[in-house]
Design a protein around this motif. Structure first.
Motif, PDB file in Angstrom:
ATOM      1  N   UNK A  61      47.933  74.112 -12.721  1.00 30.22           N
ATOM      2  CA  UNK A  61      48.704  74.560 -11.806  1.00 30.22           C
ATOM      3  C   UNK A  61      48.917  73.577 -10.826  1.00 30.22           C
ATOM      4  N   UNK A  62      48.839  72.697 -10.979  1.00 33.46           N
ATOM      5  CA  UNK A  62      49.219  71.081 -10.197  1.00 33.46           C
ATOM      6  C   UNK A  62      49.648  70.397 -10.821  1.00 33.46           C
ATOM      7  N   UNK A 125      47.143  78.616  -7.195  1.00 37.89           N
ATOM      8  CA  UNK A 125      48.301  79.859  -7.773  1.00 37.89           C
ATOM      9  C   UNK A 125      49.468  79.958  -6.345  1.00 37.89           C
ATOM     10  N   UNK A 126      48.989  80.419  -5.284  1.00 34.11           N
ATOM     11  CA  UNK A 126      49.927  81.087  -4.306  1.00 34.11           C
ATOM     12  C   UNK A 126      49.481  79.927  -2.772  1.00 34.11           C
ATOM     13  N   UNK A 134      45.246  77.863   3.718  1.00 33.95           N
ATOM     14  CA  UNK A 134      45.275  76.950   2.375  1.00 33.95           C
ATOM     15  C   UNK A 134      44.008  77.147   2.804  1.00 33.95           C
ATOM     16  N   UNK A 135      43.051  76.085   4.443  1.00 32.09           N
ATOM     17  CA  UNK A 135      41.647  75.660   4.751  1.00 32.09           C
ATOM     18  C   UNK A 135      41.298  77.378   4.773  1.00 32.09           C
ATOM     19  N   UNK A 136      41.488  78.207   4.967  1.00 34.91           N
ATOM     20  CA  UNK A 136      40.613  79.044   5.176  1.00 34.91           C
ATOM     21  C   UNK A 136      39.718  79.937   4.547  1.00 34.91           C
ATOM     22  N   UNK A 137      41.008  79.613   2.670  1.00 40.74           N
ATOM     23  CA  UNK A 137      40.640  80.820   2.183  1.00 40.74           C
ATOM     24  C   UNK A 137      38.976  79.559   1.048  1.00 40.74           C
ATOM     25  N   UNK A 194      52.452  71.953   1.397  1.00 41.36           N
ATOM     26  CA  UNK A 194      51.548  72.757   2.410  1.00 41.36           C
ATOM     27  C   UNK A 194      51.546  71.677   3.558  1.00 41.36           C
ATOM     28  N   UNK A 195      51.668  70.411   3.432  1.00 36.40           N
ATOM     29  CA  UNK A 195      51.564  68.767   4.396  1.00 36.40           C
ATOM     30  C   UNK A 195      52.892  69.312   4.818  1.00 36.40           C
ATOM     31  N   UNK A 196      53.942  69.274   4.096  1.00 35.87           N
ATOM     32  CA  UNK A 196      55.189  69.127   5.263  1.00 35.87           C
ATOM     33  C   UNK A 196      54.946  70.334   6.582  1.00 35.87           C
TER      34      UNK A 196
END
Length: 291
Positions: A61-62, A125-126, A134-137, A194-196
């Motif tokens: 994906x990345x 993917x999402x 993102x960090x909680x998952x 997501x760093x934005x």
């Protein structure tokens, strides 16, 4: 290509499947039960296969972002060592076999590992692009590891143990994000979208909150854990200073040594942190099994 595929599965990260799967066996006073020990070892191996396949999917994906990353561009997929066709075949075949084995071992384990796999694929993917989620998952994946260890041997664990494990995972994830964000600087958002939505002030505040919460929940667990009570005294509290040192040591590595972007590498290289984990494990062993 086979070696490259194995590298893509991140063998160094597999230590997490030991540290977070075995607590149920250890704290449930079942470490010397050969049948339950074998079940937990097999559970760990299945998690290694499934988590490894998730890393393959994540790299697929990345792929383009990794090619632009200063370190990740050397990963086997990004460097072209492993073809995307082989990677996709492994990403489908490996979790299928692991889940089939989990179902034959324990149906409850099958559902936990399936949930883990689906959640991690959704992350790849999402969910990884959604700020905070993102960090909680990622932290939830660690809690599911602990749950898998409990389910496979049918031991009911304290909710404070699950909470402590989740917060410790969150501590490590936020520390990793902070160091990666700090190292990449202005290029951070181009490497991880997501760093934005993050900055150092937010990540530092989150790290402070989670560090404090981790310590408090661990103390609550040691107070509540009946397997560590001897002659009316809760000996689990003796491990609290060791855990405090471990948390502070990790913060030292993040803020002073500028490390922490790869927790698995720190675990394999930092001697004081290794000593802390060893002493803590020995303390648990003595309290639960020798006293």
């Amino acid at each position: 290509m086979v070696f490259g595929l194995l590298r893509t599965m991140r063998p160094r990260q597999w230590t997490k499947n030991i540290l977070f799967v075995f607590p149920a066996l250890v704290f449930g006073s079942q470490l010397f039960n050969p049948e339950l020990l074998a079940r937990v070892v097999l559970c760990s191996c299945l998690l290694m296969v499934i988590s490894g396949s998730v890393y393959i999917i994540n790299d697929l994906a990345d792929l383009e972002a990794d090619r632009a990353h200063p370190q990740k561009k050397s990963r086997p997929l990004a460097a072209g060592i492993v073809s995307t066709q082989v990677a996709w075949l492994a990403a489908v075949l490996l979790p299928t076999l692991a889940l089939a084995a989990a179902y034959s071992l324990h149906q409850g384990l099958f559902w936990v590992l399936l949930l883990y796999f689906v959640l991690q694929v959704a992350y790849s993917f999402s969910l990884k692009h959604i700020v905070l989620l993102d960090i909680l998952v990622v932290a939830a994946g660690f809690v599911l590891r602990v749950l898998a260890g409990g389910v496979v041997i049918e031991v009911q664990l304290s909710p404070w143990l699950y909470t402590s494990a989740g917060l410790l995972a969150l501590f490590l994830v936020i520390g990793k994000r902070r160091q990666e964000f700090s190292t990449l600087g202005e290029a951070a958002a181009s490497v991880r979208r997501v760093y934005a939505h993050y900055n150092l002030a937010l990540l530092d505040d989150m790290l402070r909150i989670v560090t404090t919460s981790t310590l408090i929940t661990y103390i609550l667990y040691t107070v509540e854990a009946r397997t560590m009570v001897r002659n009316g005294e809760n000996l689990g509290l003796l491990t609290v200073p060791i855990v405090i040192y471990g948390l502070l040591r990790y913060l030292y590595l993040i803020h002073v040594r500028k490390e922490g972007s790869a927790p698995d590498e720190i675990l394999l290289t930092d001697r004081p942190l290794q000593a802390t984990i060893t002493v803590t494990a020995l303390a648990y062993f003595v309290i639960i099994y020798l006293l």
